[in-house]
Design an enzyme around this catalytic site. Structure first.
Site, mmCIF file in Angstrom:
data_model
loop_
_atom_site.group_PDB
_atom_site.id
_atom_site.type_symbol
_atom_site.label_atom_id
_atom_site.label_comp_id
_atom_site.label_asym_id
_atom_site.label_seq_id
_atom_site.Cartn_x
_atom_site.Cartn_y
_atom_site.Cartn_z
ATOM 1 C CB CYS A 174 -0.981 7.407 1.028
ATOM 2 S SG CYS A 174 -2.432 6.490 1.612
ATOM 3 C CD GLU B 51 -2.875 -1.133 0.093
ATOM 4 O OE1 GLU B 51 -3.060 -0.054 -0.504
ATOM 5 O OE2 GLU B 51 -3.460 -2.183 -0.232
#
Length: 536
Positions: free
Chosen positions: A259, A225
């Site tokens: 993110c 991720e």
């Protein structure tokens, strides 16, 4: 719920214990106890109470590590994780059942094909610093639900949360099955030297490549991720005031250390000035006394990240049109927008992962798409604020891990939907059912009855041309398309259309009868007689 907020001092796990922890986790899995769904549910229920009881300490640790406000910590860390966990508790028994509703040739029906859901084994979870609680515990929920044992390695850049997670896991979860290893590079390296059935990593691409290379040595699967230079598109069709408000929310949350937050905005040239005005109006609305004085605005996690972000601002050739203030002594950087005119500007080349972003003027959506595909072809997140047609064009033309229309990364705010990257932004997904699947092996199982041996004669030696011909006939499918790829609508199609006409009523039966006559006439007399025979 306890009101204790005393956080243990940070201590790295002794290196000589790490191999034993890994061995214990493998042994616990080998004991078969984790395959019991009830055992998993007990662990998840204990984890629920662990999070509930430790909420004050978690909130205090988040404030200490990254300056998170209470509301933000509750929404993005604690409540988000509990929402994911509660869905898992509700659905786990269903998820864990064998799949029997499968597609396979009719001739294989006696084998009773089904797919078992089996845990992968002992897994390693390596977490980041930006959401140091949620991004460690959410994957753990998936690992537990799938029946895996696990070791968590929290980021050393969020030491207070790391120690709270360690204390909570050791207190509430099964000893020997779940561990938290604290430390930095040496401890992570020691963990990577162990054999795992899966490695789940959240962080940046540089470390991800190291992990992927190490995992490849033992053919260990990974879920990565990561992040990316996430784009947003703003057209003249957008509500500029609402757009500015939502994009500002995306960059103010966790001081932009998200993110999924936008790295740059492609704004149509004719609305750039108005868009900037609305950004500054939102800035004043969010921070009447300035971001530095706001109890709701966080800080950069450490000096290294502060220096990296500040360097981007110092080296840009663009114009700061909002914010720009910083204070290293407090690790404070204000939400900052920079108007740039070159794709080679540092604000466009580097991932900000902070409260700064660039605005790049474009003539239209077509130019925006070209810019997005050039800057970062596979970002984690994509945001578009335009007309319905423009939004669909952006979605169709730009690849991303997830996307939000008319908002900042709202797609990642739903804790039960799959979340993950693509290409450079990662591989694999988790949250909700996807977390269970992430740590689960789908094992196909068939049972061949002894009476089927005559039907299986085709596979035995000596081979028989007659048996092969019969087998191929039984398993063949006549294509419903020609050699040019055009679909053919034959008798089966029209039968389906006819017998679905009118519903189960007398009128429907009459309509079907008329349709039968029409279809029969359209075919040959032979087909007509066939239809009449079917209904007689």
């Amino acid at each position: 719920m306890t009101t204790d907020t005393k956080i243990p001092p940070f201590e790295a796990t002794p290196l000589d214990k790490i191999a034993q922890y890994a061995a214990n986790a493998r042994a616990a899995y080998a004991s078969q106890k984790t395959k019991d769904v009830e055992w998993r549910l007990v662990q998840l229920r204990k984890l629920y109470w662990g999070i509930t009881d430790y909420t004050p300490k978690i909130i205090a640790a988040l404030k200490q590590d990254v300056g998170k406000a209470f509301n933000e910590a509750m929404l993005t860390e604690v409540n988000f994780t509990l929402s994911d966990l509660n869905l898992t508790l509700k659905k786990l028994k269903t998820w864990a059942k064998d799949d029997t509703n499968l597609d396979y040739p009719l001739t294989f029906t006696p084998l009773r094909p089904h797919v078992r859901k089996e845990p992968l084994g002992a897994v390693l979870i390596i977490g980041p610093y930006n959401f140091p609680f949620m991004l460690n515990i959410a994957p753990l929920v998936g690992a537990i639900s799938a029946g895996c044992t696990a070791i968590i390695k929290p980021s050393e850049s969020a030491p207070a949360v790391a120690m709270v997670v360690k204390e909570m896991v050791e207190k509430y979860l099964d000893p020997g099955s779940f561990y938290v290893v604290t430390g930095a590079v040496a401890e992570t390296t020691a963990l990577l030297n162990e054999k795992w059935e899966k490695i789940f990593y959240t962080g940046g691409p540089t470390v991800a490549r190291i992990i992927a290379k190490k995992a490849a040595e033992t053919l260990t699967p990974v879920t990565l991720e990561l992040g990316g230079r996430n784009p947003a598109f703003v057209s003249k069709a957008a509500d500029l005031a609402l757009t500015a408000r939502r994009l500002m929310w995306g960059k103010c949350t966790n001081a932009g250390q998200v993110c999924m937050s936008h790295n740059y905005v492609c704004a149509e040239r004719e609305v750039v000035d108005d868009f900037i005005k609305h950004l500054n109006a939102t800035y004043k609305e969010f921070f009447p006394n300035g971001p530095k004085a706001s109890p709701d605005y966080g800080r950069i996690v450490n000096e290294r990240q502060f220096d990296r972000i500040k360097k981007m601002l110092d080296s840009t050739k663009g114009k700061i049109v909002m914010g720009g203030e910083s204070d290293k002594s407090e690790l404070y950087i204000a939400p900052t927008a920079v108007l740039v005119d070159s794709l080679d500007d540092p604000m466009m080349i580097e991932e900000s992962f902070g409260p700064i972003w660039s605005i790049y003027p474009v003539d239209n959506v077509n130019e925006a798409v070209k810019v997005m595909n050039k800057v970062d072809p596979t970002p984690l997140s994509l945001m578009t604020f335009g007309s319905k047609a423009e939004n669909q064009q952006v979605l169709s033309s730009v690849t991303s891990g997830g996307a939000s229309i008319n908002d900042s990364y709202m797609h990642g705010s739903v804790s039960t939907l799959p979340f993950g990257g693509v290409g450079e932004s990662g591989t694999g997904a988790y949250h909700g059912r996807a977390s269970f699947d992430c740590f689960t092996h789908r094992r196909t199982v068939v049972t061949t009855p002894s009476w089927m041996d005559k039907l299986l004669r085709v596979r035995y030696l000596p081979y028989s041309a007659k048996d092969l011909k019969q087998f191929l006939w039984m398993n063949s499918v006549t294509p419903d398309f020609d050699r040019n790829g055009r679909q053919l609508r034959g008798l089966g199609y029209w039968l389906w259309m006819v017998f679905g006409l009118g519903g189960p009523t007398a009128k429907g039966a009459f309509l079907r009868w008329l349709a039968v006559l029409a279809v029969g006439y359209a075919y040959s007399n032979q087909y007509h007689r066939h239809f009449i025979n079917l209904l007689s």
